[in-house]
Design an enzyme around this catalytic site. Structure first.
Site, PDB file in Angstrom:
ATOM      1  N   CYS A 244     -82.118  13.480  98.026  1.00 46.74           N
ATOM      2  CA  CYS A 244     -81.825  14.740  98.705  1.00 46.74           C
ATOM      3  C   CYS A 244     -81.970  14.525 100.205  1.00 46.74           C
ATOM      4  O   CYS A 244     -83.033  14.786 100.781  1.00 46.74           O
ATOM      5  CB  CYS A 244     -82.736  15.853  98.219  1.00 46.74           C
ATOM      6  N   HIS A 426     -83.367   6.978  97.810  1.00 42.95           N
ATOM      7  CA  HIS A 426     -84.049   8.218  98.184  1.00 42.95           C
ATOM      8  C   HIS A 426     -84.217   8.255  99.700  1.00 42.95           C
ATOM      9  O   HIS A 426     -84.451   7.229 100.338  1.00 42.95           O
ATOM     10  CB  HIS A 426     -85.417   8.297  97.502  1.00 42.95           C
TER      11      HIS A 426
END
EC number: 3.4.19.12
Length: 601
Positions: A244, A426
């Site tokens: 994200c 990530h």
């Protein structure tokens, strides 16, 4: 009236039905203001005034499902009440509900009547000047076919649906008569994130439930407030461990105080985060640049807007193994360039290992995977060997961080710099403090842990130390907070359970059925278990014997004390008691003499 490029055009059915979202109105306003002869509306702040005038002329939406300009309900109600009430007021009028006097005045000014149910025509007075160059309504005429889309007006936000409006978080009563304050005061700044103004007054649980109902399928994030450099600063926590980059980018902007949230806000949706990010990208546009730089910036803005929705799920980042800031050029990297946020990785090849350097070369990750596949299918032994070495490198560095890369990161990142770190697919927020790298802890499990803010990055294994907002190691639990009696009880229960487990295991061992080929280690374990069982049994017997002694001693003393208690004269006559004490002594002496005499005989 003859249709000219400057004259208003008939509205479509979708506009009249209230299906045009506020971002579309904002985009159209930005496009017409930039391309129009009156100048740049974004730079001068005219876009905010145009959007505010559009809201004042058409009213706020009165239900969560009605996210458009809200013209359909007003026109339908007006048509049912009176013909004049269905007129759309021109710019500068703030009231939405039309009284009979206002309808007559509007008819006297020459406002066009409403035609069929499918279209409506909005005409403004020719003598009314336009000072800002912005459209007079959010339901304005479409751009001419030759118009090029403006890249600083969030042109690509159509795939993000519509952002929440302020009316969705307020009461529905009086929505038709509410007048925006920015129109009355003449505010001309760009629109900020209005839907978040009521968060601090509402229950977070109710806001969370309402957000899920209004925006089904969207992610809702919790906000953690920390003391960052003596300022109460929010950070966005992550509810799922997935890629994200949106949270990493927003946390960098929040820690740098470039984006601010309402005080004590506790939850926020992904769409609201996108709105904050879009507003900041518009504000961060350089003011004084050359024509060539402006064209280049607009092209980068267009590419960034096209992939902006991917920030909620993940970006396609293709690293190169030669430098901590070397990535293959993709539109995803343009977002970080526009926001001026450095992007780092630590997946580097050690230059001292020649065979790996030769096998990897200057390839990116995708190119290296293709090379490995082709080398395995080759008949050349040298290529097969290079493919094997490259594959071993990827397998040995599956954490996407090497010690050489960690050293390069430590020397490259500037002191106090806020950046984004890419590892294990990530994105994390990273900074450097006193020569040590730290990653921002955004796991929602640490939402209530005020002392856990940063995690040190000092090895490739990922077992860093937790620190507070001032980079102090998290202290152990206060001993005063631990109940000593409860801890002792826990220890006793554990020892008892361990003893019972060992006893049960020792009873299950059948020594006669021990196989001949048993190893020394297994035999030693069994002997040790048997010894432990015997020791525990011995200690239990000792404790039981001691308990029996302690219980019998008071009973014997009580039996001996009964005669003394039966004679009350023993208390009053101390001489009698002394005689009784002397008599046993004399008897003992006589017995000893008899023994001695027997021995002499």
């Amino acid at each position: 009236m003859e249709n000219s490029p400057d004259s208003p055009q008939p509205l479509e059915l979708g506009v009249a039905a209230g299906r045009v979202s506020p971002p579309e109105g904002r985009r159209r306003g930005g496009r017409e203001a930039e391309d129009g002869p009156a100048g740049r509306a974004v730079d001068s702040g005219g876009q905010g005034a145009a959007a505010a005038a559009a809201r004042s002329s058409l009213g706020d939406p009165t239900s969560p499902s009605q996210l458009g300009c809200g013209a359909g309900s007003d026109l339908k109600d007006g048509a049912s009440s009176s013909p004049a009430a269905s007129e759309v007021p021109s710019r500068g009028q703030h009231k939405v509900t039309a009284s009979p006097e206002l309808a007559e005045a509007a008819a006297g000014r020459g406002s066009g009547p409403v035609g069929d149910t499918g279209t409506c025509r909005v005409e403004q007075a020719a003598e009314e000047p336009s000072s800002t160059g912005a459209p007079s309504s959010s339901c304005s005429e479409p751009s001419p076919p030759g118009d090029s889309p403006s890249l600083d007006s969030l042109e690509s936000f159509s795939n993000l649906h519509s952002f929440p409006s302020s009316s969705e978080f307020n009461s529905e009563e009086g929505a038709e008569t509410r007048v925006p304050e920015d129109v009355e005061e003449g505010a001309a700044g760009p629109p900020r994130a209005a839907p978040l103004c009521k968060e601090e007054e509402e229950d977070p649980a109710q806001v969370l439930a309402a957000s899920k109902e209004r925006f089904p399928g969207q992610s809702v994030y919790h906000i953690k407030w920390i003391q960052w450099k003596e300022e109460n600063t929010p950070i966005i926590t992550q509810n799922e461990n997935g890629p994200c980059p949106l949270l990493a980018i927003l946390n960098v902007l929040l820690l740098a105080w470039k984006v601010k949230l309402p005080p004590m806000m506790e939850i926020i949706t992904a769409e609201q985060l996108m709105e904050y990010l879009g507003d900041y990208m518009l504000e961060a546009k350089p003011k004084e640049i050359s024509e060539i730089q402006r064209v280049n910036y607009e092209q980068n803005m267009s590419d960034a807007m096209a992939i902006l929705h991917k920030l909620q799920t993940g970006l396609d980042v293709n690293v190169r193994f030669t430098g901590v800031r070397v990535f293959e050029y993709t539109p995803e990297c343009i977002v970080f360039d526009l926001l001026d946020i450095p992007l780092y990785h630590g997946w580097l090849v050690d230059p001292q290992i020649d065979d790996i350097v030769k096998a990897v070369g200057n390839c990116s990750y995708n190119q290296l995977v293709e090379k490995i596949i082709s080398c395995k299918q080759s008949d050349n032994s040298q290529l097969v060997s290079e493919g094997f070495v490259a594959e071993q490198f990827l397998n040995n560095t599956a954490t996407q961080l090497t010690y050489h890369g960690l050293c390069e990161l430590t020397s490259t990142v500037q002191e106090g710099e806020l950046c984004v770190f890419f590892r294990n697919n990530h994105f994390s927020t990273m900074t450097k403090y006193k020569g040590q790298l730290y990653l921002l802890v955004t796991d929602q499990g640490f939402l209530t842990e005020e002392k856990i803010v940063w995690e040190s990055l000092h090895n490739v294994d990922g077992d860093g130390n937790f620190c507070d907002s001032e980079f102090h190691l998290r202290p152990p639990s206060d001993p005063e907070t631990v109940y000593k009696g409860q801890q002792d009880q826990i220890d006793q229960d554990y020892l008892m359970a361990l003893s019972l487990q060992q006893e049960q295991q020792s009873q299950e061992i059948n020594w006669e059925q021990i196989p001949e080929g048993i190893s020394d280690l297994e035999l030693a374990k069994k002997l040790q278990e048997e010894e432990d069982r015997r020791a525990s049994q011995y200690y239990q017997e000792q404790e039981q014997a001691q308990a029996v002694v302690t219980t019998t001693t008071p009973s014997t003393q009580a039996q001996q004390g009964q005669p003394a208690q039966a004679s009350p004269s023993s208390i009053k006559q101390p001489g009698n008691s002394e005689r009784k004490r002397k008599e046993p002594r004399e008897k003992d002496k006589e017995k000893e003499k008899e023994k001695n005499s027997c021995v002499i005989l």
